[in-house]
Design a protein around this motif. Structure first.
Motif, short mmCIF file in Angstrom:
data_model
loop_
_atom_site.label_atom_id
_atom_site.label_comp_id
_atom_site.label_asym_id
_atom_site.label_seq_id
_atom_site.Cartn_x
_atom_site.Cartn_y
_atom_site.Cartn_z
N HIS A 204 0.82 -1.21 0.00
CA HIS A 204 0.00 0.00 0.00
C HIS A 204 0.85 1.26 0.00
N GLU A 205 2.16 1.10 -0.17
CA GLU A 205 3.07 2.23 -0.22
C GLU A 205 3.82 2.23 -1.55
N THR A 206 4.33 3.39 -1.91
CA THR A 206 5.17 3.51 -3.10
C THR A 206 6.49 4.17 -2.69
N PRO A 207 7.51 4.05 -3.51
CA PRO A 207 8.76 4.74 -3.18
C PRO A 207 8.57 6.24 -2.97
N LYS A 208 7.67 6.85 -3.73
CA LYS A 208 7.44 8.29 -3.59
C LYS A 208 6.79 8.62 -2.24
N THR A 209 5.80 7.83 -1.83
CA THR A 209 5.13 8.11 -0.55
C THR A 209 6.08 7.89 0.61
N LYS A 213 7.50 10.56 3.31
CA LYS A 213 7.34 10.29 4.74
C LYS A 213 8.64 10.57 5.49
N LEU A 214 9.76 10.15 4.91
CA LEU A 214 11.05 10.38 5.56
C LEU A 214 11.39 11.88 5.58
N ARG A 215 11.19 12.56 4.44
CA ARG A 215 11.48 13.99 4.39
C ARG A 215 10.63 14.75 5.40
N ASP A 216 9.34 14.41 5.47
CA ASP A 216 8.45 15.08 6.42
C ASP A 216 8.87 14.80 7.86
N GLY A 217 9.29 13.57 8.11
CA GLY A 217 9.70 13.20 9.46
C GLY A 217 10.96 13.94 9.89
N ILE A 270 15.39 7.76 -5.16
CA ILE A 270 14.65 9.04 -5.08
C ILE A 270 15.28 9.97 -4.07
N LEU A 271 15.60 9.46 -2.89
CA LEU A 271 16.16 10.28 -1.83
C LEU A 271 17.57 10.76 -2.16
N ALA A 272 18.32 9.94 -2.88
CA ALA A 272 19.70 10.32 -3.24
C ALA A 272 19.73 11.49 -4.21
#
Length: 274
Positions: A204-209, A213-217, A270-272
């Motif tokens: 129910h998750e994607t790499p983008k979501t 989530k990590l950036r927001d956290g 994506i994060l890199a």
């Protein structure tokens, strides 16, 4: 007597894992022989979790027995050192920066501070630091994983190099420890974000979501720190972060495990990119 003689003699092989009890370790070692890597990672159960799980002859947790607790802490330290030696032999000889990472897993730290675990912060820190010190002397990078929520301030105040938490469920809790996190980063610590779910949530998750989530956290952690007069900038985590599944994949189905690793790689890409 045999145990302490091995400690005095620095006989690391005395504490080695036996194939009958750690078959996976030998499979890993053999796989690395054929596919050498710059990094190799081993793990050992931490003294807190081991000491609360294994009991003495009276059914009391060994961690509360003054004799046994010294034995189990030294046993964990020497067994971890043995793993470092074994994995160091099969890391990539072509890399001048080859390194062994040894994780000291502490799932029972999730119970620290509860009515069920009567331990002081100083005790926990001293026992863990004895294991970390042994690993640092062997040239290893140390890490600790706790699969639930805990008093992260305790682990941040130890000499561990990598703190691994379940960031999928508990990333917001790190915002409660800005001072400890600032000091941890200042001494070179890194955070391994267990961001990728290791259960049905992975579908129910994607790499983008997950990247969001990590950036927001991280942004929340930095904002809460600023509110308490502690300066932590989100960009600091760009070179101080690793990405991992939320917890181990042993209990997961093959389908979940495969999907977890696929999403992990894609999310990392994506994060890199920033």
């Amino acid at each position: 007597e045999r145990f302490y003689q091995a400690v005095i003699d620095e006989n690391v092989d005395f504490f080695g894992l036996h194939p009958d009890y750690a078959h996976g370790f030998y499979l890993l070692r053999d796989a690395l022989k054929d596919n050498p890597s710059q990094y190799a990672k081993g793990q050992v159960m931490g003294p807190i979790s081991f000491g609360l799980t294994v009991t003495d002859q009276n059914g009391r947790a060994c961690l509360y027995n003054d004799v046994y607790v010294d034995v189990l802490v030294k046993h964990m330290a020497f067994n971890a050192r043995w793993q470092v030696e074994q994995l160091g032999k099969v890391s990539d000889p072509r890399s001048r920066d080859r390194q062994v990472i040894l994780f000291v897993d502490e799932p029972y730290m999730a119970s620290f501070g509860s009515a069920y675990v009567s331990l002081g912060r100083e005790q926990v820190t001293a026992w863990l630091d004895e294991v970390y010190a042994a690993l640092h002397s062997a040239g290893a990078i140390t890490g600790t994983h706790c699969c639930g929520n805990t008093d992260w301030g305790v682990l941040l105040n130890t000499q561990v190099d990598i703190l691994n938490l379940d960031a999928y469920d508990y990333i917001e809790n790190m915002a409660l420890y800005p001072v400890e996190l600032r000091e941890f980063l200042d001494r070179g610590g890194a955070v391994c974000w267990g961001l990728i779910p290791n259960n049905e949530h992975i579908f129910h998750e994607t790499p983008k979501t997950l990247a969001k989530k990590l950036r927001d956290g991280i942004r929340l952690i930095c904002e809460k720190a600023a509110n308490r007069g502690v300066s932590i900038h989100p960009d600091e985590f760009a070179s101080r972060s690793l990405l991992a599944p939320a917890c181990g994949l042993g209990p997961s189905s093959i389908e979940i495990a495969e999907r977890t690793f696929e999403v992990l790689a894609e999310t990392g890409t994506i994060l890199a990119k920033g």
